[in-house]
Scaffold this motif. Structure first.
Motif, PDB file in Angstrom:
ATOM      1  N   ILE A   1     -22.974  35.675  -0.820  1.00  0.00           N
ATOM      2  CA  ILE A   1     -22.281  34.814  -1.587  1.00  0.00           C
ATOM      3  C   ILE A   1     -20.990  35.170  -1.018  1.00  0.00           C
ATOM      4  O   ILE A   1     -20.557  34.532  -0.658  1.00  0.00           O
ATOM      5  CB  ILE A   1     -22.602  34.721  -3.303  1.00  0.00           C
ATOM      6  N   PHE A   2     -20.541  36.362  -1.541  1.00  0.00           N
ATOM      7  CA  PHE A   2     -19.184  36.453  -1.460  1.00  0.00           C
ATOM      8  C   PHE A   2     -19.105  37.206  -0.181  1.00  0.00           C
ATOM      9  O   PHE A   2     -18.009  36.985   0.202  1.00  0.00           O
ATOM     10  CB  PHE A   2     -18.922  38.321  -2.681  1.00  0.00           C
ATOM     11  N   LEU A   3     -19.412  37.684   0.622  1.00  0.00           N
ATOM     12  CA  LEU A   3     -19.211  37.338   1.845  1.00  0.00           C
ATOM     13  C   LEU A   3     -18.355  36.920   2.782  1.00  0.00           C
ATOM     14  O   LEU A   3     -17.712  36.608   2.818  1.00  0.00           O
ATOM     15  CB  LEU A   3     -20.307  38.121   3.103  1.00  0.00           C
TER      16      LEU A   3
ATOM     17  N   ALA B   1      -3.287  39.178  -0.878  1.00  0.00           N
ATOM     18  CA  ALA B   1      -4.112  40.725  -1.574  1.00  0.00           C
ATOM     19  C   ALA B   1      -3.816  40.645  -2.951  1.00  0.00           C
ATOM     20  O   ALA B   1      -5.000  41.157  -3.399  1.00  0.00           O
ATOM     21  CB  ALA B   1      -4.313  41.308  -0.654  1.00  0.00           C
ATOM     22  N   ARG B   2      -3.163  40.379  -3.358  1.00  0.00           N
ATOM     23  CA  ARG B   2      -2.817  40.843  -4.633  1.00  0.00           C
ATOM     24  C   ARG B   2      -3.111  40.173  -5.316  1.00  0.00           C
ATOM     25  O   ARG B   2      -2.691  39.412  -6.922  1.00  0.00           O
ATOM     26  CB  ARG B   2      -1.125  40.398  -5.260  1.00  0.00           C
ATOM     27  N   SER B   3      -3.861  38.967  -5.467  1.00  0.00           N
ATOM     28  CA  SER B   3      -3.900  37.619  -6.425  1.00  0.00           C
ATOM     29  C   SER B   3      -5.128  38.234  -6.985  1.00  0.00           C
ATOM     30  O   SER B   3      -5.883  38.757  -6.242  1.00  0.00           O
ATOM     31  CB  SER B   3      -4.432  36.168  -5.677  1.00  0.00           C
ATOM     32  N   VAL B   4      -5.383  36.937  -8.229  1.00  0.00           N
ATOM     33  CA  VAL B   4      -6.890  37.990  -9.405  1.00  0.00           C
ATOM     34  C   VAL B   4      -7.285  37.312  -8.617  1.00  0.00           C
ATOM     35  O   VAL B   4      -8.574  37.634  -8.485  1.00  0.00           O
ATOM     36  CB  VAL B   4      -6.178  37.081 -10.955  1.00  0.00           C
TER      37      VAL B   4
ATOM     38  N   LYS C   1      -8.753  39.863  -5.907  1.00  0.00           N
ATOM     39  CA  LYS C   1      -9.184  40.629  -6.550  1.00  0.00           C
ATOM     40  C   LYS C   1     -10.654  41.030  -6.938  1.00  0.00           C
ATOM     41  O   LYS C   1     -11.695  41.721  -7.174  1.00  0.00           O
ATOM     42  CB  LYS C   1      -7.730  41.270  -7.330  1.00  0.00           C
ATOM     43  N   LEU C   2     -10.843  39.943  -8.103  1.00  0.00           N
ATOM     44  CA  LEU C   2     -12.446  39.414  -8.279  1.00  0.00           C
ATOM     45  C   LEU C   2     -13.250  39.244  -7.057  1.00  0.00           C
ATOM     46  O   LEU C   2     -14.366  39.862  -7.586  1.00  0.00           O
ATOM     47  CB  LEU C   2     -12.006  38.263  -8.682  1.00  0.00           C
TER      48      LEU C   2
ATOM     49  N   LEU D   1     -16.920  41.216  -7.055  1.00  0.00           N
ATOM     50  CA  LEU D   1     -18.071  40.867  -6.859  1.00  0.00           C
ATOM     51  C   LEU D   1     -18.721  41.352  -5.754  1.00  0.00           C
ATOM     52  O   LEU D   1     -20.062  41.526  -5.949  1.00  0.00           O
ATOM     53  CB  LEU D   1     -17.682  39.777  -7.093  1.00  0.00           C
ATOM     54  N   ASN D   2     -17.817  41.477  -4.961  1.00  0.00           N
ATOM     55  CA  ASN D   2     -18.132  41.936  -3.248  1.00  0.00           C
ATOM     56  C   ASN D   2     -18.629  42.703  -3.299  1.00  0.00           C
ATOM     57  O   ASN D   2     -20.430  43.500  -2.295  1.00  0.00           O
ATOM     58  CB  ASN D   2     -17.390  41.683  -2.338  1.00  0.00           C
TER      59      ASN D   2
END
Length: 287
Positions: free
Chosen positions: A186-188, A202-205, A208-209, A213-214
């Motif tokens: 899913i996260f891929l 890459a700095r956004s929440v 990062k989340l 999860l990945n």
């Protein structure tokens, strides 16, 4: 230059011909089982292919005429739907089994090899239908690379293993357990869709989340689960008969574990690349 292009075109046509032929033979085999041996439950394979092809058409139709309607984006979006549907199905099947019968005996050798949990057969058929659809979509739009495309070979091996298990109605529960890895997929796919949509901060929440999860699902749903399945196979090796079930299962899990190592290395490279890009952009902004 023209000669090189002709050679590459010839190789590509040979690749397409081989995998298209195997896909047609596979479809003929499934049709034979449904029509002549009356295994009507295998119709869920056809239903799965139809569902994901319809999803492809709907995404393509409603996507704006931009990069979001690109065949690769549409294919990735459908792959994301498959991962969501499959992982949800696996969690539902395991939860239902646990609530109804408890953990006692749930992972017994005879249950995993000879038994079939409620809805496990249908879920495996539906996922098999996806691999057939995805094989066709990748061949149709040439969404592969290399002389021996690993993704096409991966789908072919899965189609063979899954359908043989479905024909004989054996090791269905083992195969359902291997599909827990779709939780990580899913996260891929989310990462790939997110980058195609132009969201790369890459700095956004959210990003990062997504990475948290990945990595979490990579270790839990893919690495740990596949190692435990392999260990279970080795532990119960003496309980298998003299057929090909054990060699095929061990060979398949060895392949999955090797692929997991390669995938982990690729993920680490992608993670470092995004972090490096983030630091470079941050430094440039302050300058």
């Amino acid at each position: 230059m023209a000669k090189k292009e002709m050679e590459e075109g010839g190789k590509r046509n040979a690749i397409e011909l081989f995998f298209l032929t195997t896909l047609i033979l596979w479809l003929a085999s499934v049709s034979f089982q449904i029509i002549l041996t009356h295994q009507t439950r295998l119709l869920y394979i056809i239903a799965g292919s139809f569902f994901y092809q319809t999803s492809n058409s709907l995404i393509r139709y409603f996507s704006p005429k931009s990069s979001l309607s690109d065949p690769l984006f549409v294919n990735t979006a459908v792959s994301l739907i498959h991962s969501l549907v499959t992982s949800s199905s696996v969690i539902f099947i395991l939860s239902k089994q646990w609530l109804n019968n408890g953990l006692s005996g749930m992972f017994d050798h005879s249950q995993l090899v000879e038994g079939t949990w409620s809805w496990a057969f249908e879920a495996l058929c539906f996922s098999c239908g996806y691999f057939a659809y995805d094989q066709w979509d990748m061949l149709h739009y040439r969404l592969y690379s290399g002389w021996i495309p690993s993704i096409l070979l991966h789908h072919l091996v899965l189609l063979i293993c899954f359908t043989l298990a479905l024909y004989r109605n054996i090791t269905i529960n083992y195969l359902i357990l291997t599909l827990i890895c779709e939780l990580h997929s899913i996260f891929l796919h989310v990462r790939k869709v997110r980058r195609m949509a132009g969201i790369r901060d890459a700095r956004s929440v959210i990003v990062k989340l997504e990475w948290f999860l990945n990595w979490t699902t990579f270790f839990v749903a893919r690495c740990v689960s596949h190692v435990l399945i392999t260990a279970k196979l080795i532990k119960d090796a003496h309980k298998f008969g003299k057929g090909v079930e054990l060699p095929l299962a061990l060979f398949g899990m060895a392949g999955m574990n090797i692929l997991n190592i390669g995938l982990g290395m690729d993920l680490l490279k992608a993670f470092k690349r995004e972090r490096k890009s983030q630091h470079a952009n941050h430094r440039q902004h302050h300058e």
